[in-house]
Motif scaffolding. Structure first.
Motif, PDB file in Angstrom:
ATOM      1  N   TRP A   1      -3.819  -5.174  10.934  1.00  0.00           N
ATOM      2  CA  TRP A   1      -3.828  -6.484  10.271  1.00  0.00           C
ATOM      3  C   TRP A   1      -4.678  -7.426  11.110  1.00  0.00           C
ATOM      4  O   TRP A   1      -4.409  -7.617  12.289  1.00  0.00           O
ATOM      5  CB  TRP A   1      -2.393  -7.011  10.131  1.00  0.00           C
ATOM      6  N   LYS A   2      -5.744  -7.967  10.520  1.00  0.00           N
ATOM      7  CA  LYS A   2      -6.673  -8.863  11.227  1.00  0.00           C
ATOM      8  C   LYS A   2      -7.115  -8.277  12.570  1.00  0.00           C
ATOM      9  O   LYS A   2      -7.058  -8.935  13.612  1.00  0.00           O
ATOM     10  CB  LYS A   2      -6.044 -10.244  11.417  1.00  0.00           C
TER      11      LYS A   2
ATOM     12  N   ARG B   1       4.134  -7.030   0.419  1.00  0.00           N
ATOM     13  CA  ARG B   1       3.255  -6.539  -0.649  1.00  0.00           C
ATOM     14  C   ARG B   1       2.044  -5.795  -0.069  1.00  0.00           C
ATOM     15  O   ARG B   1       1.648  -4.752  -0.561  1.00  0.00           O
ATOM     16  CB  ARG B   1       2.806  -7.701  -1.531  1.00  0.00           C
ATOM     17  N   HIS B   2       1.486  -6.332   1.019  1.00  0.00           N
ATOM     18  CA  HIS B   2       0.371  -5.622   1.689  1.00  0.00           C
ATOM     19  C   HIS B   2       0.819  -4.223   2.145  1.00  0.00           C
ATOM     20  O   HIS B   2       0.106  -3.236   1.975  1.00  0.00           O
ATOM     21  CB  HIS B   2      -0.126  -6.405   2.906  1.00  0.00           C
ATOM     22  N   LEU B   3       2.013  -4.193   2.727  1.00  0.00           N
ATOM     23  CA  LEU B   3       2.544  -2.900   3.206  1.00  0.00           C
ATOM     24  C   LEU B   3       2.746  -1.936   2.035  1.00  0.00           C
ATOM     25  O   LEU B   3       2.389  -0.757   2.110  1.00  0.00           O
ATOM     26  CB  LEU B   3       3.887  -3.115   3.904  1.00  0.00           C
ATOM     27  N   PHE B   4       3.293  -2.474   0.961  1.00  0.00           N
ATOM     28  CA  PHE B   4       3.569  -1.646  -0.216  1.00  0.00           C
ATOM     29  C   PHE B   4       2.257  -1.098  -0.808  1.00  0.00           C
ATOM     30  O   PHE B   4       2.145   0.092  -1.100  1.00  0.00           O
ATOM     31  CB  PHE B   4       4.342  -2.479  -1.246  1.00  0.00           C
ATOM     32  N   TYR B   5       1.255  -1.963  -0.955  1.00  0.00           N
ATOM     33  CA  TYR B   5      -0.028  -1.497  -1.512  1.00  0.00           C
ATOM     34  C   TYR B   5      -0.683  -0.454  -0.600  1.00  0.00           C
ATOM     35  O   TYR B   5      -1.305   0.501  -1.072  1.00  0.00           O
ATOM     36  CB  TYR B   5      -0.977  -2.678  -1.740  1.00  0.00           C
TER      37      TYR B   5
ATOM     38  N   GLY C   1      -4.492   0.706   6.970  1.00  0.00           N
ATOM     39  CA  GLY C   1      -5.104  -0.622   6.931  1.00  0.00           C
ATOM     40  C   GLY C   1      -4.272  -1.497   6.009  1.00  0.00           C
ATOM     41  O   GLY C   1      -3.935  -1.078   4.902  1.00  0.00           O
ATOM     42  N   LEU C   2      -3.904  -2.691   6.468  1.00  0.00           N
ATOM     43  CA  LEU C   2      -3.093  -3.575   5.622  1.00  0.00           C
ATOM     44  C   LEU C   2      -3.957  -4.616   4.913  1.00  0.00           C
ATOM     45  O   LEU C   2      -3.705  -4.953   3.754  1.00  0.00           O
ATOM     46  CB  LEU C   2      -2.010  -4.261   6.458  1.00  0.00           C
ATOM     47  N   ASP C   3      -4.963  -5.129   5.607  1.00  0.00           N
ATOM     48  CA  ASP C   3      -5.867  -6.094   4.952  1.00  0.00           C
ATOM     49  C   ASP C   3      -7.191  -5.442   4.568  1.00  0.00           C
ATOM     50  O   ASP C   3      -8.065  -6.095   4.026  1.00  0.00           O
ATOM     51  CB  ASP C   3      -6.107  -7.320   5.848  1.00  0.00           C
ATOM     52  N   GLN C   4      -7.351  -4.162   4.860  1.00  0.00           N
ATOM     53  CA  GLN C   4      -8.554  -3.398   4.484  1.00  0.00           C
ATOM     54  C   GLN C   4      -8.086  -2.058   3.915  1.00  0.00           C
ATOM     55  O   GLN C   4      -7.095  -1.510   4.393  1.00  0.00           O
ATOM     56  CB  GLN C   4      -9.423  -3.093   5.718  1.00  0.00           C
TER      57      GLN C   4
ATOM     58  N   LEU D   1     -11.086   0.740  17.625  1.00  0.00           N
ATOM     59  CA  LEU D   1      -9.874  -0.069  17.763  1.00  0.00           C
ATOM     60  C   LEU D   1      -8.667   0.812  18.115  1.00  0.00           C
ATOM     61  O   LEU D   1      -7.877   0.486  18.998  1.00  0.00           O
ATOM     62  CB  LEU D   1      -9.607  -0.812  16.432  1.00  0.00           C
ATOM     63  N   LEU D   2      -8.565   1.947  17.417  1.00  0.00           N
ATOM     64  CA  LEU D   2      -7.372   2.797  17.593  1.00  0.00           C
ATOM     65  C   LEU D   2      -7.478   3.730  18.792  1.00  0.00           C
ATOM     66  O   LEU D   2      -6.485   4.022  19.447  1.00  0.00           O
ATOM     67  CB  LEU D   2      -7.142   3.651  16.334  1.00  0.00           C
ATOM     68  N   HIS D   3      -8.711   4.204  19.034  1.00  0.00           N
ATOM     69  CA  HIS D   3      -8.894   5.239  20.064  1.00  0.00           C
ATOM     70  C   HIS D   3     -10.124   4.948  20.920  1.00  0.00           C
ATOM     71  O   HIS D   3     -11.128   5.684  20.836  1.00  0.00           O
ATOM     72  CB  HIS D   3      -9.011   6.628  19.403  1.00  0.00           C
ATOM     73  N   PRO D   4     -10.078   3.890  21.727  1.00  0.00           N
ATOM     74  CA  PRO D   4     -11.243   3.576  22.556  1.00  0.00           C
ATOM     75  C   PRO D   4     -11.611   4.793  23.413  1.00  0.00           C
ATOM     76  O   PRO D   4     -10.722   5.474  23.934  1.00  0.00           O
ATOM     77  CB  PRO D   4     -10.751   2.420  23.445  1.00  0.00           C
TER      78      PRO D   4
END
Ligand SMILES: Cc1cc2nc3c(=O)[nH]c(=O)nc-3n(C[C@H](O)[C@H](O)[C@H](O)COP(=O)(O)OP(=O)(O)OC[C@H]3O[C@@H](n4cnc5c(N)ncnc54)[C@H](O)[C@@H]3O)c2cc1C
Length: 427
Positions: free
Chosen positions: A89-90, A151-155, A296-299, A348-351
């Motif tokens: 998220w962001k 709702r973001h989580l659900f989608y 991804g929550l916002d993507q 971001l997840l695995h530098p």
């Protein structure tokens, strides 16, 4: 001229499934596959001992495909992946709550959000699917999910379980069914990749007497009374009384003569293919072992370490997959921009992942499904094409509320059973 009872166009999951049901009941069956390899979109590429599916693939243990494989005596080896999840998220990574304790401690959710999320999880588990009207996913969610972050989580959950990013179009009921299935029975990550499913189906087909013919690109199906004349690009002709077409709807319409006068044309017009950009990576080790399954929550993004459950290499190389879901209603996205976004997600997840990289595969725009249950569907495709005697369809676009591979396998069985029932009546 070749003589078979049934010719099946396409040797993916749908075609192979249909062939086994038919051949086991004594039909003389040929599968005509245009490529030099069977499996369609369920193939796995072996890159120096590292098995890569075409993007992340999860088999729903409670789905139609699994129960049909069981019915056919096909056992699938693999394991259930762990579901501890994070969300992006962001550009920050948060833990997604999966139980009451983590809901309480979650920094992603406000207090009203925690209550809304708990209620939603309880509701999803026991919802009566038959009571859900034919509404879109967004209509259902706007009524049932009040908190914006929930709702973001659900989608995000809906995207991951359906591979589809079109909440205003997707019918709510099949998705809620899919979520219930994943909560109850989970999924299987398959050892050796989905190629092992194809290899087992091929063996069953071959043992039942199916002729598996590759490099047969069907370019025309002409119908003349009871006879269907199938022409391949190499000039070969097959004459049969029954054909199942498992090619995509546009291709089916192109090869079947006068398709515009049939339901095939309607099914093609209503179809909404879903595509995604997929980046699959072989890594010596996972730089951040906490990040195994991230939504991804916002993507519309997704990351999964498939090797946390499936055996996909001999030497311990880890296979991870990143996906960017495309919105089927928007203009195609930029393949290069998608690739950069997926690599940035890895950063971001695995530098440090680049130093661990052994193999990579980037599919900039692969069709995941050729159609799905949506609001614009006026008819469920198949199994028979009513206007042409002996012509049938199957494939993931011919689902009757099934999704993804479940639609492919279920429609293959549906076509075969319809043919067997009809031929019994005629005989
Ligand atoms: C990136 C990605 C991820 C996916 N993840 C999942 C997942 O996690 N879970 C899930 O359940 N499903 C998933 N799927 C969907 C699943 O892989 C497909 O639904 C399934 O493989 C489709 O099978 P099919 O037989 O309908 O079609 P296909 O596999 O496409 O088979 C059709 C065959 O027909 C052949 N053909 C086409 N035209 C002709 C012609 N003219 N003549 C002869 N042969 C022809 C093609 O070569 C092909 O082999 C995913 C798909 C993709 C691409």
């Amino acid at each position: 001229m070749n003589k078979f009872d049934v010719a099946i166009i396409g040797g993916g999951l749908a075609g192979l499934t249909a062939s086994i049901y038919l051949a086991r009941k004594g039909k003389k069956v040929a599968i005509l596959e245009k490529s030099d390899r069977f499996g369609g979109r369920s193939i796995t590429t072996n890159k120096n001992g590292i098995c890569m599916n075409l993007g992340a693939h999860a088999l729903y243990r409670g789905g139609e495909a699994m129960s049909i494989f069981n019915e056919l005596g096909v056992t699938i080896e693999g394991a259930i992946p762990t579901t501890q999840a994070q969300g992006i998220w962001k550009n920050h990574v948060y833990t997604i709550p999966t139980n009451f304790r983590s809901i309480l401690s979650s920094s992603l959710l406000s207090w009203p959000g925690k209550i809304n999320f708990s209620n939603l999880m309880l509701k999803l588990g026991k919802i009566d699917l038959n009571a859900i009207p034919a509404v879109s996913l967004s209509e259902w969610a706007e009524k049932e999910v009040s908190d914006p972050m929930v709702r973001h989580l659900f989608y995000a959950l809906c995207r991951t379980t359906t591979y589809t990013y079109a909440p205003r179009l997707q019918l709510a009921r099949p998705i809620l069914k899919q979520i219930q299935r994943s909560m109850k029975d989970s999924v299987l990550y398959v050892d050796g990749g989905w190629e092992t499913i194809i290899a087992k189906l091929r063996k069953e087909a071959s043992d039942a007497g199916v002729e598996l013919l590759q490099n047969k690109n069907v370019i025309e199906i002409e119908h003349n009374g009871h006879i269907l004349r199938i022409r391949c690009s190499n000039g070969e002709l097959f004459e049969v009384s029954v054909t199942i077409v498992t090619a995509p709807p546009t291709e089916a319409c192109r090869i079947v003569k006068r398709a515009e006068e049939t339901s095939l044309h309607i099914w093609k017009e209503q179809a909404l293919p879903v595509t995604a950009a997929c980046l699959d990576l072989g890594l010596r080790k996972l730089p951040n072992p906490i990040h195994q399954f991230v939504l991804g929550l916002d993507q519309p993004l997704f990351f999964t370490n498939q090797s946390r459950a499936a055996k996909l290499s001999e030497d311990g190389t880890i296979v991870v997959s990143l996906i960017k879901y495309h919105d089927p209603t928007l203009q195609p996205s930029d393949p290069q921009a998608d690739k950069i976004q997926l690599e940035d997600t890895m950063d971001l997840l695995h530098p440090g992942w680049r130093e661990e990289l052994v193999e990579r595969q980037y599919l900039s725009k692969i069709t995941v499904v050729y159609d799905f249950p949506h609001m614009g569907r006026t008819e469920k495709p198949g199994p028979a094409v009513p206007q042409i005697q002996g012509l049938y369809v199957a494939g993931d676009w011919a689902g009757h509320d099934e999704l993804l591979a479940d639609a492919a396998v279920a429609s293959g069985k549906r076509a075969a059973l319809h043919i067997l029932k009809t031929s019994k009546v005629i005989n």
